[in-house]
Motif scaffolding. Structure first.
Motif, PDB file in Angstrom:
ATOM      1  N   ARG A   3       0.837  -1.206   0.000  1.00 15.60           N
ATOM      2  CA  ARG A   3       0.000   0.000   0.000  1.00 15.60           C
ATOM      3  C   ARG A   3       0.868   1.250   0.000  1.00 15.60           C
ATOM      4  NH1 ARG A   3      -3.103   0.132   5.130  1.00 15.60           N
ATOM      5  NH2 ARG A   3      -4.377   1.678   4.089  1.00 15.60           N
ATOM      6  N   ASP A   4       0.312   2.347  -0.498  1.00 12.73           N
ATOM      7  CA  ASP A   4       1.006   3.625  -0.439  1.00 12.73           C
ATOM      8  C   ASP A   4       1.186   4.034   1.023  1.00 12.73           C
ATOM      9  OD1 ASP A   4       0.268   6.863  -0.238  1.00 12.73           O
ATOM     10  OD2 ASP A   4       1.822   6.311  -1.691  1.00 12.73           O
ATOM     11  N   GLN A   6       1.740   6.851   2.581  1.00  9.59           N
ATOM     12  CA  GLN A   6       1.001   8.023   3.052  1.00  9.59           C
ATOM     13  C   GLN A   6      -0.481   7.703   3.215  1.00  9.59           C
ATOM     14  OE1 GLN A   6       2.391  11.033   4.126  1.00  9.59           O
ATOM     15  NE2 GLN A   6       0.326  11.081   4.983  1.00  9.59           N
ATOM     16  N   LEU A   7      -1.017   6.897   2.311  1.00  7.76           N
ATOM     17  CA  LEU A   7      -2.406   6.460   2.456  1.00  7.76           C
ATOM     18  C   LEU A   7      -2.565   5.636   3.723  1.00  7.76           C
ATOM     19  CD1 LEU A   7      -5.302   6.130   1.400  1.00  7.76           C
ATOM     20  CD2 LEU A   7      -4.500   4.175   0.050  1.00  7.76           C
ATOM     21  N   ARG A 237      13.238  -0.850   1.762  1.00  8.22           N
ATOM     22  CA  ARG A 237      12.270   0.216   1.469  1.00  8.22           C
ATOM     23  C   ARG A 237      12.088   1.203   2.610  1.00  8.22           C
ATOM     24  NH1 ARG A 237       7.384  -2.925  -1.815  1.00  8.22           N
ATOM     25  NH2 ARG A 237       8.745  -4.019  -3.298  1.00  8.22           N
ATOM     26  N   SER A 240      12.422   4.999   1.847  1.00  7.21           N
ATOM     27  CA  SER A 240      11.376   5.518   0.967  1.00  7.21           C
ATOM     28  C   SER A 240      10.028   5.610   1.673  1.00  7.21           C
ATOM     29  CB  SER A 240      11.237   4.635  -0.265  1.00  7.21           C
ATOM     30  OG  SER A 240      10.799   3.328   0.081  1.00  7.21           O
TER      31      SER A 240
END
Length: 244
Positions: A3-4, A6-7, A237, A240
């Protein structure tokens, strides 16, 4: 697909009614997160419980991981034999499981875990461990392998709380030890459904690393905020994600 981030953060804030997410600390589970130890635990559980007439499969071991061992044993005895046993009786059974586990070769450190902890430390994050284990040899090894980033006072074990995972108490205790932190200051890294349930109940931002044999829907049902396939993937990750 992940999932993104920030979402995921926005949904986390909405889920708990928080105004902001300002992470200051990370709480790691131990088995299956910092050590690739669950295969050994599964064998030890199966062999030891068989001696007491309890059938415990490898899948059962993965599904109940993170819970205090005595709680798992009492539940299994109740389900299979229809009787209640005391915590002392369960502890005796757990001692045999511990013996089988320590008779096996030591489990390796989980690939990517030390590097991830290093990234978090250099990013200014406080680090703690919350484990359903209380075995002193394991805790001594934890400090040997990760001690440059971890202090013993920031390790919560099965014997530090009355209610273990899936209750929130272990992670709430971890927040207290790391400086009386609020849930929105805290990231949890877990690999077990019951551990994810505990972290979500404590209202921490919960990252699941599915390092075992369980289907991903079990972690989605427990409402993990982010799910990764492995510790190396999370390590790669981390920057990021911009979580810390």
């Amino acid at each position: 697909m992940m999932r993104d981030p920030q979402l995921a953060i926005n949904e986390y804030l909405a889920k708990h009614g928080f105004e902001a997410f300002r992470p200051k600390a990370v709480l790691f589970d131990m088995d299956g997160v910092l050590y690739d130890s669950m295969p050994n635990h599964a064998v030890a559980w199966h062999q030891s419980m068989k001696e007491y007439g309890i059938e415990m499969s490898h899948a059962d071991a993965y599904a109940t991981e993170g819970q205090r061992g005595v709680d798992t044993i009492r539940q299994m005895v109740k389900a299979q034999k229809g009787c209640d046993i005391s915590e002392e009786e369960a502890q005796e059974m757990y001692n045999l499981k511990t013996k089988y586990f320590h008779d096996m070769p030591p489990a390796p450190m989980m690939p990517g875990a030390l590097q991830l902890m290093e990234q978090m430390h250099h990013g200014g994050m406080a680090i703690g461990v919350v484990t359903g284990s209380g075995q002193r040899p394991l805790l001594a090894r934890l400090l040997k392998d990760y001690g440059q980033y971890l202090d013993e006072k920031n390790i919560v074990t099965a014997y530090d709380v009355k209610r273990g995972k899936p209750h929130p108490d272990p992670y709430l205790e971890g927040m207290t030890r790391l400086g009386n932190l609020q849930p929105w200051h805290t990231i949890v890294v877990e690999n077990a459904p019951l551990g994810v349930q505990a972290a979500v109940a404590a209202r921490a931002f919960t990252i699941c690393v599915n390092s075992g044999q369980l289907p991903i829907h079990l972690f989605e049902e427990k409402r993990a905020d982010l799910i990764f396939d492995s510790m190396p993937q999370l390590n790669e990750r981390w920057c990021s994600l911009r979580l810390g």
